[in-house]
Design a protein around this motif. Structure first.
Motif, PDB file in Angstrom:
ATOM      1  N   MET A 195      44.445  60.552  26.861  1.00 29.63           N
ATOM      2  CA  MET A 195      45.310  61.680  27.202  1.00 29.63           C
ATOM      3  C   MET A 195      46.249  61.971  26.035  1.00 29.63           C
ATOM      4  SD  MET A 195      47.929  62.148  30.442  1.00 29.63           S
ATOM      5  CE  MET A 195      46.627  62.282  31.655  1.00 29.63           C
ATOM      6  N   LYS A 196      46.451  63.252  25.742  1.00 33.60           N
ATOM      7  CA  LYS A 196      47.356  63.641  24.666  1.00 33.60           C
ATOM      8  C   LYS A 196      48.791  63.260  25.010  1.00 33.60           C
ATOM      9  CE  LYS A 196      44.610  67.547  22.946  1.00 33.60           C
ATOM     10  NZ  LYS A 196      44.602  68.991  22.646  1.00 33.60           N
ATOM     11  N   ASN A 197      49.636  63.160  23.952  1.00 36.24           N
ATOM     12  CA  ASN A 197      51.029  62.818  24.214  1.00 36.24           C
ATOM     13  C   ASN A 197      51.744  64.017  24.853  1.00 36.24           C
ATOM     14  OD1 ASN A 197      52.471  64.508  22.234  1.00 36.24           O
ATOM     15  ND2 ASN A 197      51.623  63.147  20.665  1.00 36.24           N
ATOM     16  N   PRO A 198      52.941  63.800  25.423  1.00 38.28           N
ATOM     17  CA  PRO A 198      53.615  64.875  26.171  1.00 38.28           C
ATOM     18  C   PRO A 198      53.892  66.134  25.348  1.00 38.28           C
ATOM     19  CG  PRO A 198      54.599  62.768  26.687  1.00 38.28           C
ATOM     20  CD  PRO A 198      53.640  62.513  25.563  1.00 38.28           C
ATOM     21  N   VAL A 199      54.235  65.965  24.078  1.00 30.31           N
ATOM     22  CA  VAL A 199      54.499  67.136  23.231  1.00 30.31           C
ATOM     23  C   VAL A 199      53.223  67.945  23.028  1.00 30.31           C
ATOM     24  CG1 VAL A 199      55.108  67.866  20.884  1.00 30.31           C
ATOM     25  CG2 VAL A 199      56.514  66.163  22.073  1.00 30.31           C
ATOM     26  N   GLU A 200      52.135  67.281  22.761  1.00 28.16           N
ATOM     27  CA  GLU A 200      50.862  67.982  22.558  1.00 28.16           C
ATOM     28  C   GLU A 200      50.434  68.726  23.817  1.00 28.16           C
ATOM     29  OE1 GLU A 200      48.780  64.939  19.318  1.00 28.16           O
ATOM     30  OE2 GLU A 200      48.599  64.549  21.476  1.00 28.16           O
ATOM     31  N   ARG A 201      50.682  68.135  24.978  1.00 27.01           N
ATOM     32  CA  ARG A 201      50.263  68.764  26.235  1.00 27.01           C
ATOM     33  C   ARG A 201      51.049  70.039  26.517  1.00 27.01           C
ATOM     34  NH1 ARG A 201      51.025  63.811  30.117  1.00 27.01           N
ATOM     35  NH2 ARG A 201      50.476  65.294  31.771  1.00 27.01           N
ATOM     36  N   ILE A 202      52.367  70.012  26.302  1.00 28.94           N
ATOM     37  CA  ILE A 202      53.163  71.210  26.567  1.00 28.94           C
ATOM     38  C   ILE A 202      52.881  72.268  25.501  1.00 28.94           C
ATOM     39  CG2 ILE A 202      55.295  70.712  25.274  1.00 28.94           C
ATOM     40  CD1 ILE A 202      55.131  71.950  28.909  1.00 28.94           C
ATOM     41  N   ARG A 203      52.601  71.845  24.276  1.00 29.91           N
ATOM     42  CA  ARG A 203      52.253  72.792  23.211  1.00 29.91           C
ATOM     43  C   ARG A 203      50.945  73.516  23.549  1.00 29.91           C
ATOM     44  NH1 ARG A 203      51.899  69.524  18.675  1.00 29.91           N
ATOM     45  NH2 ARG A 203      53.934  70.134  17.826  1.00 29.91           N
ATOM     46  N   ASP A 204      49.957  72.769  24.009  1.00 25.62           N
ATOM     47  CA  ASP A 204      48.674  73.382  24.356  1.00 25.62           C
ATOM     48  C   ASP A 204      48.836  74.420  25.452  1.00 25.62           C
ATOM     49  OD1 ASP A 204      47.401  71.809  22.506  1.00 25.62           O
ATOM     50  OD2 ASP A 204      46.533  70.423  23.954  1.00 25.62           O
ATOM     51  N   LEU A 238      61.753  75.211  23.420  1.00 24.91           N
ATOM     52  CA  LEU A 238      63.028  74.564  23.138  1.00 24.91           C
ATOM     53  C   LEU A 238      63.461  73.782  24.370  1.00 24.91           C
ATOM     54  CD1 LEU A 238      65.930  76.225  21.193  1.00 24.91           C
ATOM     55  CD2 LEU A 238      66.341  74.575  22.990  1.00 24.91           C
ATOM     56  N   VAL A 239      63.498  72.464  24.247  1.00 27.97           N
ATOM     57  CA  VAL A 239      63.868  71.586  25.360  1.00 27.97           C
ATOM     58  C   VAL A 239      65.323  71.174  25.175  1.00 27.97           C
ATOM     59  CG1 VAL A 239      63.374  69.438  26.575  1.00 27.97           C
ATOM     60  CG2 VAL A 239      61.493  70.800  25.604  1.00 27.97           C
ATOM     61  N   PHE A 240      66.125  71.493  26.165  1.00 27.92           N
ATOM     62  CA  PHE A 240      67.571  71.342  26.042  1.00 27.92           C
ATOM     63  C   PHE A 240      68.111  70.164  26.842  1.00 27.92           C
ATOM     64  CE2 PHE A 240      71.868  72.374  27.586  1.00 27.92           C
ATOM     65  CZ  PHE A 240      72.524  72.613  26.389  1.00 27.92           C
ATOM     66  N   SER A 241      67.581  69.922  28.047  1.00 25.54           N
ATOM     67  CA  SER A 241      68.176  68.929  28.942  1.00 25.54           C
ATOM     68  C   SER A 241      67.932  67.507  28.460  1.00 25.54           C
ATOM     69  CB  SER A 241      67.621  69.084  30.363  1.00 25.54           C
ATOM     70  OG  SER A 241      66.259  68.720  30.407  1.00 25.54           O
ATOM     71  N   ASN A 261      64.648  65.715  29.951  1.00 28.18           N
ATOM     72  CA  ASN A 261      63.361  66.156  29.406  1.00 28.18           C
ATOM     73  C   ASN A 261      63.221  65.840  27.920  1.00 28.18           C
ATOM     74  OD1 ASN A 261      62.120  67.119  31.748  1.00 28.18           O
ATOM     75  ND2 ASN A 261      63.201  69.070  31.617  1.00 28.18           N
ATOM     76  N   ARG A 262      64.339  65.855  27.183  1.00 27.16           N
ATOM     77  CA  ARG A 262      64.248  65.432  25.779  1.00 27.16           C
ATOM     78  C   ARG A 262      63.758  63.998  25.697  1.00 27.16           C
ATOM     79  NH1 ARG A 262      68.898  64.762  23.926  1.00 27.16           N
ATOM     80  NH2 ARG A 262      70.280  65.936  25.319  1.00 27.16           N
ATOM     81  N   ARG A 263      64.275  63.151  26.559  1.00 25.70           N
ATOM     82  CA  ARG A 263      63.833  61.752  26.537  1.00 25.70           C
ATOM     83  C   ARG A 263      62.379  61.633  26.992  1.00 25.70           C
ATOM     84  NH1 ARG A 263      66.721  56.274  29.020  1.00 25.70           N
ATOM     85  NH2 ARG A 263      65.192  54.838  28.108  1.00 25.70           N
ATOM     86  N   TYR A 264      61.991  62.419  27.976  1.00 26.59           N
ATOM     87  CA  TYR A 264      60.600  62.383  28.447  1.00 26.59           C
ATOM     88  C   TYR A 264      59.636  62.671  27.299  1.00 26.59           C
ATOM     89  CZ  TYR A 264      56.276  64.220  30.433  1.00 26.59           C
ATOM     90  OH  TYR A 264      54.949  64.491  30.693  1.00 26.59           O
ATOM     91  N   PHE A 265      59.935  63.670  26.485  1.00 24.57           N
ATOM     92  CA  PHE A 265      59.022  64.067  25.408  1.00 24.57           C
ATOM     93  C   PHE A 265      59.087  63.137  24.200  1.00 24.57           C
ATOM     94  CE2 PHE A 265      59.219  68.249  27.575  1.00 24.57           C
ATOM     95  CZ  PHE A 265      57.866  68.490  27.679  1.00 24.57           C
ATOM     96  N   THR A 266      60.258  62.576  23.905  1.00 18.73           N
ATOM     97  CA  THR A 266      60.443  61.825  22.663  1.00 18.73           C
ATOM     98  C   THR A 266      60.693  60.334  22.871  1.00 18.73           C
ATOM     99  OG1 THR A 266      62.860  62.101  22.583  1.00 18.73           O
ATOM    100  CG2 THR A 266      61.514  63.890  21.660  1.00 18.73           C
ATOM    101  N   GLU A 267      60.948  59.923  24.112  1.00 21.23           N
ATOM    102  CA  GLU A 267      61.281  58.537  24.461  1.00 21.23           C
ATOM    103  C   GLU A 267      62.589  58.080  23.827  1.00 21.23           C
ATOM    104  OE1 GLU A 267      58.082  55.709  24.274  1.00 21.23           O
ATOM    105  OE2 GLU A 267      56.569  57.240  24.686  1.00 21.23           O
ATOM    106  N   PHE A 268      63.411  59.056  23.410  1.00 24.91           N
ATOM    107  CA  PHE A 268      64.700  58.691  22.805  1.00 24.91           C
ATOM    108  C   PHE A 268      65.847  59.216  23.663  1.00 24.91           C
ATOM    109  CE2 PHE A 268      68.364  59.403  20.001  1.00 24.91           C
ATOM    110  CZ  PHE A 268      68.517  58.113  19.515  1.00 24.91           C
ATOM    111  N   PRO A 269      66.759  58.313  24.100  1.00 28.80           N
ATOM    112  CA  PRO A 269      67.885  58.740  24.930  1.00 28.80           C
ATOM    113  C   PRO A 269      69.094  59.137  24.092  1.00 28.80           C
ATOM    114  CG  PRO A 269      67.801  56.344  24.842  1.00 28.80           C
ATOM    115  CD  PRO A 269      66.648  56.838  24.000  1.00 28.80           C
TER     116      PRO A 269
END
Length: 359
Positions: A1-10, A22-25, A28-36
């Motif tokens: 399965m593609k990573n979360p960024v690739e999936r939303i981009r597709d 543009l992800v603001f919250s 969701n930023r952590r969901y896509f990047t795993e960085f809090p």
């Protein structure tokens, strides 16, 4: 399965270089990047993703953020516009559910001044919601790891349940055990309700003490690596009455009926009805909440096993199964597992025993 960024981009960009997301919250930023972090923006273009962070987080993000390049900023809108112009972006999708009116106006002013259209509808929010409902194998593993701590905490707490102990003391012991055994924190404010307090489905642990013959309902969960677990078990101190046992067995019957029936293609409201019909037969009006909710990066996600949710169950969804009976000023019983919808049914991610335990 593609990573979360690739999936939303597709889904939203599909190779169109003039579009961006543009992800603001924070969540969701952590969901896509795993960085809090409590500030920042994730910009996703047709061929790159950028996590914009200020001085406080820039270095740490550079070490651990995934699926993106980290870009530091002093003036966030200035840096954002530079990147948008660099990629020739003319249209940007924004999530709006966590965006204030003033923030939306600021984005429109700053980006609109550069000739960039800001899309302020639910396009991005709905796409993220649909994506997060289906857990990847990696996400399932993280939820299972969180649940393993919760299962261990249940086993740990049983010897502490004695006459005279308070609900608050039990809740604190559970939380301490979870943190000591690797949890980043608790998944939510833990619920421990003894005796009459158990009729309140969201009771707050208090100085109420456990007495012989009480049911003790414990709704607990751990937070680990961004992912939540959620489990409820009801035990008794000493022998229960015949009527208490009947209530418990009715709730367990309803809970197991769902596990045996749910599969892809079922409508969520029909799953809720399976458990509700069993309980309503003998305890009409005593099951006042929905049967369950999605769990993952947030403790309450999508979809829900409720009488109003018409979402169709799909493989990869993680949803709780938590029927209950609540008898005002008497007691309550709730039993909860997290269910992973599989190709041909479901699998419980919860390992703690469910038969009635009389301590």
């Amino acid at each position: 399965m593609k990573n979360p960024v690739e999936r939303i981009r597709d889904r939203l960009i599909a190779g169109d270089s003039q579009k961006a997301v543009l992800v603001f919250s924070e969540c969701n930023r952590r969901y896509f990047t795993e960085f809090p972090s409590d500030i920042g923006i994730l910009l996703i273009t047709a061929d790159e993703a950028y996590l914009l962070q200020d001085f406080r987080y820039e270095e740490a993000a550079g070490y651990s953020a995934k699926n993106c390049k980290v870009v530091g900023f002093k003036k966030i809108y200035e840096t954002l516009c530079e990147l948008l112009e660099k990629h020739g972006v003319k249209q940007v999708y924004l999530e709006i559910n966590k965006l204030s009116v003033s923030q939306a106006r600021k984005f429109e002013k700053e980006l609109g001044g550069k000739g960039i259209e800001v899309v302020l509808d639910e396009t991005l929010d709905n796409a993220i919601k649909d994506q997060r409902m289906i857990k990847s194998p990696e996400e399932v593993k993280k939820i299972e790891a969180s649940q393993a701590i919760t299962d261990a905490a249940f086993e740990h707490i049983l010897p502490f349940i004695k006459e005279g102990v308070t609900e608050r003391e039990l809740a604190l012991e559970i939380e301490f055990f979870m943190r000591k055994n690797g949890a980043d924190g608790v998944a939510f404010d833990l619920i421990v309700a003894a005796g009459k307090s158990g009729s309140q489905c969201h009771a707050v642990p208090s100085q109420n003490t456990v007495q012989k013959g009480d049911f003790i309902t414990m709704d607990t969960g751990a937070l680990l690596d961004g992912y939540h677990s959620d489990m409820t078990r009801t035990v008794a101190l000493g022998k229960v009455s015949d009527e208490q046992r009947k209530v418990y067995e009715t709730v367990l019957e309803a809970q197991m009926a769902v596990i045996n029936a749910v599969k892809p293609g079922m409508v969520c409201k029909d799953v809720d009805k399976i458990a509700r019909d069993i309980i309503e037969k003998d305890y009409p009006g005593a099951f006042g909440h929905g049967l369950g909710h999605g769990v993952g990066f947030e403790i309450h996600e999508w979809p829900a096993f409720s009488s109003k949710d018409e979402t169709v169950c799909q493989e990869g969804m993680v949803i709780t199964d938590e029927p209950g009976v609540y008898l005002p000023a008497q007691y309550g019983v709730r039993i909860e597992d997290m269910l992973l919808i599989t190709a041909d049914g479901c699998r419980s991610l919860t390992k703690s025993p469910k038969e009635l335990i009389e301590l």
